[in-house]
Design an enzyme around this catalytic site. Structure first.
Site, PDB file in Angstrom:
ATOM      1  N   GLY A  15     111.916   4.331 -62.621  1.00 27.72           N
ATOM      2  CA  GLY A  15     113.325   4.724 -62.697  1.00 27.72           C
ATOM      3  C   GLY A  15     113.983   4.650 -61.333  1.00 27.72           C
ATOM      4  N   ARG A  76     109.762  -2.055 -65.609  1.00 24.94           N
ATOM      5  CA  ARG A  76     108.382  -1.748 -65.979  1.00 24.94           C
ATOM      6  C   ARG A  76     107.684  -3.060 -66.283  1.00 24.94           C
ATOM      7  NH1 ARG A  76     110.084   2.903 -69.595  1.00 24.94           N
ATOM      8  NH2 ARG A  76     110.531   4.530 -68.067  1.00 24.94           N
ATOM      9  N   ASP A 107     105.052   8.227 -59.819  1.00 20.81           N
ATOM     10  CA  ASP A 107     103.669   8.250 -60.293  1.00 20.81           C
ATOM     11  C   ASP A 107     103.119   6.896 -60.749  1.00 20.81           C
ATOM     12  OD1 ASP A 107     103.076  10.889 -59.999  1.00 20.81           O
ATOM     13  OD2 ASP A 107     102.442  11.132 -62.097  1.00 20.81           O
ATOM     14  N   THR A 130     112.195   9.124 -56.741  1.00 25.68           N
ATOM     15  CA  THR A 130     112.458   9.588 -58.109  1.00 25.68           C
ATOM     16  C   THR A 130     113.304  10.849 -58.005  1.00 25.68           C
ATOM     17  OG1 THR A 130     111.493  10.747 -60.012  1.00 25.68           O
ATOM     18  CG2 THR A 130     110.160  10.656 -58.026  1.00 25.68           C
ATOM     19  N   ASP A 132     113.132  13.335 -59.925  1.00 22.76           N
ATOM     20  CA  ASP A 132     112.482  14.491 -60.572  1.00 22.76           C
ATOM     21  C   ASP A 132     111.731  15.408 -59.615  1.00 22.76           C
ATOM     22  OD1 ASP A 132     113.429  13.757 -63.053  1.00 22.76           O
ATOM     23  OD2 ASP A 132     111.687  12.527 -63.514  1.00 22.76           O
ATOM     24  N   ASP A 134     108.710  15.357 -58.672  1.00 20.89           N
ATOM     25  CA  ASP A 134     107.472  15.787 -59.312  1.00 20.89           C
ATOM     26  C   ASP A 134     106.225  15.139 -58.690  1.00 20.89           C
ATOM     27  OD1 ASP A 134     108.060  13.253 -60.135  1.00 20.89           O
ATOM     28  OD2 ASP A 134     107.694  13.610 -62.258  1.00 20.89           O
ATOM     29  N   ARG A 176     111.307  15.916 -67.335  1.00 14.93           N
ATOM     30  CA  ARG A 176     110.437  15.956 -68.504  1.00 14.93           C
ATOM     31  C   ARG A 176     109.223  16.859 -68.242  1.00 14.93           C
ATOM     32  NH1 ARG A 176     111.636  12.522 -72.531  1.00 14.93           N
ATOM     33  NH2 ARG A 176     112.882  11.264 -71.107  1.00 14.93           N
TER      34      ARG A 176
END
Lengths: 328, 328, 328, 328
Positions: A15, A76, A107, A130, A132, A134, A176
């Site tokens: 993303g 992707r 990731d 990213t 996020d 994360d 998410r």
């Protein structure tokens, strides 16, 4: 010992996030500063397989530090998950005399880099990009700070309507697996409740909390819900649940969606991208590989890629407490 | 041992900064959470002297987390520099049953707090609120992150014109003693040169650098100048100097000025304000005094006020190097 | 009768303004739609003289509708003021088979176009691009609406500080000959007084007005001053004058400067640019020349260039009255 | 003949829109200017029934010109649809010595005003406040210009992701009965297709258009869909339909939702609100009633309320053509 690196490839994958362009720029200019070449790889790993490359120099990346998205594009690649695909990618890199790779993403991007490095001994450095936040090994991923400002700005706008109409709003934000955006933007926007994947507040406590809000004189309320919230209900079901149990509330839902990924990066993300890009290239020039560049305690650091993909930056428990106090 | 604190006063002092309202809100709501009272003091120390107080509760501070400036207003007070003035202030606080003080501001604010505490043993905690980020004991002062985004946004706009007309712009940003804004916003906006108080680049190196820019194919350039730059010339003199020495340049000047202090705080500043406000009140409730709440290594920490006013957060030398690499 | 037009040149000239890129895009795509060719001319009239051209097609202008400035760049050209320069320009256009010209800019740009048309019978259409809104024959020039939002946003930020400190601010905005920006942004930002070139308020009335403000309970005030204000004093002298006559005021000055020209165009300016670009090309294809495309009564219209440079859009007297009422 | 008006009530009703606060401020200050009183009515017609009033003076409305929403709050009132409810409302107005009413809102608001005026002969003037721009008798409703900028800003962000990933996005914007937002923001954001209630493009033409886009080399596309689009499919069904018929596309959906209603008003909306507020009060003082204040041909005008609710401002057919040309 590795041979001296003369040409570095740079790509974005997964993303997109604000700051990716700034990071590409930093990689390119650091190459230029150290008088080595730099090649941009379009469309992430897929472009490695199809050989979709472009020569980049210091001037090619002018005027992009403030642009969202990634001009190298992202994608992707199922083909890169096959041995055959990766072999093609490797062949293309060798044919273009690319000696090492800086890969910007999350990731999945790093997992691909690790496999690629194992198979071909190809030097790789990762930059965490990213929204996020994360990824273990960095307090901030590229784009996270910008996304927080975007989300808070959107909630500020929705609050205009919420408070004009004495309404309760459920606002779904990205995240998410990680509630970083929800928790920080929730505190930043003054949300009354914040539902995150890391904690199951429970639906009854939500009702209690909303009741307490009503009684304390709040006419309108904002509840932030991370995509990955574990309440067992999505944001529309939450609305139905609350309307059934608290019919006095006029409840609305807003799913912020993809606009959270875009926009001109914040100063923080631009500076972070610049620092990370420099470190990524210089780490490769130092003969190191398989690290992710990160920010820890305000310092640029290196974390083994293997470690970065295993962990996940933890939510700040103390901030959950701050959030509770703020919605007194 | 101090008596139990039942009522806390909160005030802002010195130059305003985005996030001050969010910090006041956090102080008020933390008081409410711990079931103690909170009093707002208008106009900083001057309001303490004139007894310009207002009762605040959790609802009084709704809808202010996203507002720039400070609704309690700020002012400088010459009277507070006299013993007599401080005595009046103390009498007013006692008359209002205020047991402790949270004071939000910069160096001067903390100096006042230290003196006040010494004279009357009055418990005080400081929250660093200034856009300049020039306080030791915290990596970020309240408002600094917002100011960086404001400055970068302004420079982005000016760059539209600079690159449309192939011009050189000198842009003066705030920072009399500290180059944090200039350096970070300069890197964030992709400036070609950054002149800060901490380093005297020298006028000749500036010319060299601009010459190198021209030769590397850059048609337009942005030079950021901190107010307190030590080149010996102000921004208009720099313009004249460069025009005399490099007549091929069409040079313009922009002084960003006061707009850098205002605006809705960034998510970072709102969250930081919330965390700092909680810590300030709970530190007082713990019976501690004379500390500044700060952010170090992403953690909320305490630094003795005496120490906070002595030092000054250091400029990031590595970021100067990043800046040089980026303008290759 | 003119021959059928097969290739159109497009250029920007004079000060840049937001929406110029959107207008270029519209010209290019309208050419593409009508299956004729389009050439971009860099650096305005100077690029016509030096033959600095680029082929443009529908895809060359993607992703620019939201960018400030002009990617074709702009410049002033002394050489174009000579017959010899214009002859060179004409020769270059003919050599490149360019049949007609769309020129985006202000007064000076149109004057050049008229002369060029007179001398060589070369078909020209003008699009008004300037933030100053000082062109007759259009209610809005390209970039004006964006500039108003930029100015109002900056004043909103300054007001945070003004009201936190009970200060009086003099804010200088662009507009050498026309007070459109000052008047509209002043009303939009809730300024207490607005000084424009079209009206000499007089310094005494300014003092009276500020006195009235003070007495009506206003603790802080904003006075907007257009660059071309006829009070006989610049913004810094106004500050001194007021401080001398009203020592109770703490007065500050802010000169907004070049940031007013930049930034992503507003939706209004993007739509206007698109409409104007279509009309410009289709007017040329209709065999007409020497017109400026404008917006009158919300309709796209044509005004002879000669007329556009003679007049100047009038300030809205009624809005001055509205401003007075608002600062009651 | 009506008696001299000495006290005016002002309220907002229906969906909130940016600029409502600016309009309230203008009404209040115009009353103050003409030395009559002004009363704010909370929660629209419901507040008239419950007598939820507040005295307003010039200082009560400071600092609100730049705030979204409405500080008087808005609500729908079923009770006002009954004769009994309206009688209560009338009694409350009379008891408070309110002589006339300025009501800010849309269709439903004006319908209520007409009925109320018919029954009680109570003087009313309407100000059109809605982001949808669907009111006859004005080229712009309050909040519409702001909403366009908000929508375009959101689409700009989404385009970062769309073009980074070569995706097709369907973006739903507000506009149940009118495609003004969709059409203007679509043109402003450079959308490839725009689906509006006023035109049924047909699903086949959509596919054709997307195919043409693909072939012309566009890697990503944005399709704007007004809520009230007549294609027979909602935005999620459109996604499924296109994915089934054009499997090569990676399609995403974004529903912008309530954030479109909020935010600080644009300069245009603030100025419009100020002009309309002045006109509304002065029209009442002139002894007129039952009009809506509007903007036609850049002039403030009056339209009978009856007429305003019957018609609806027409979509600009020429702009649909411009949109088609731009997506060549």
């Amino acid at each position: 010992m590795m041979e001296k690196i003369k040409k570095i490839g740079v790509m974005t994958s997964g993303g997109d996030s604000p700051g990716m362009n700034a990071a590409i720029r930093a990689v390119v200019r650091t190459c230029s500063y150290h008088e080595i070449e730099c090649i941009g790889i379009y469309h992430g790993y897929q472009g490695m397989i199809s050989g979709d490359f472009i020569d980049l120099n210091a001037r090619s990346v002018k005027g992009i530090i403030n642009k969202g998205g990634t001009f190298l594009k992202s994608a992707r690649s199922k083909e890169f998950m096959t041995k055959e695909g990766r072999q093609k990618a490797y062949n293309n890199l060798k044919a273009a005399n690319i000696d090492a790779l800086v890969t910007i993403g999350g990731d999945g991007t790093f997992t691909g880099a690790i496999v690629f490095n194992k198979e071909f001994g190809f030097p790789v450095i990762g930059i965490p990009g990213t929204i996020d936040n994360d990824i273990a090994g960095t307090s901030h991923t590229l784009g996270y700070d910008t996304a927080l400002n975007t989300v808070v700005d959107a909630i500020d706008k929705i609050r205009d309507t919420a408070s004009s109409h004495d309404r309760l709003f459920f606002i779904e934000v990205m995240g998410r697996d990680a509630g970083h955006i929800a928790l920080n933007a929730g505190v930043g926007a003054g949300a009354e409740e914040i539902l995150i994947p890391e904690e199951n507040l429970g639906l009854e406590r939500l009702l209690e909390s909303l009741n307490r809000s009503k009684q304390s004189g709040k006419a309108s309320s904002i509840v932030i819900v991370a995509e990955g919230d574990k309440s067992g209900k999505n944001v529309f079901e939450l609305k139905d649940y609350v309307e059934k149990n608290m019919p006095e509330y006029d409840v609305r839902v807003s799913v912020l969606g993809h606009l959270q990924r875009g926009g001109s990066p914040s100063c923080f993300d631009r500076v972070l991208a610049s620092r990370m890009g420099v470190k990524a290239v210089e780490t490769l020039l130092d003969g190191k590989s398989n690290y992710m560049v990160g920010l820890l305690n305000d310092q640029i650091t290196l974390t083994p890629l293997e470690q970065a993909i295993k962990g996940q930056s933890k939510i700040d428990k103390e901030l959950i407490r701050v959030s509770d106090i703020m919605s007194v």
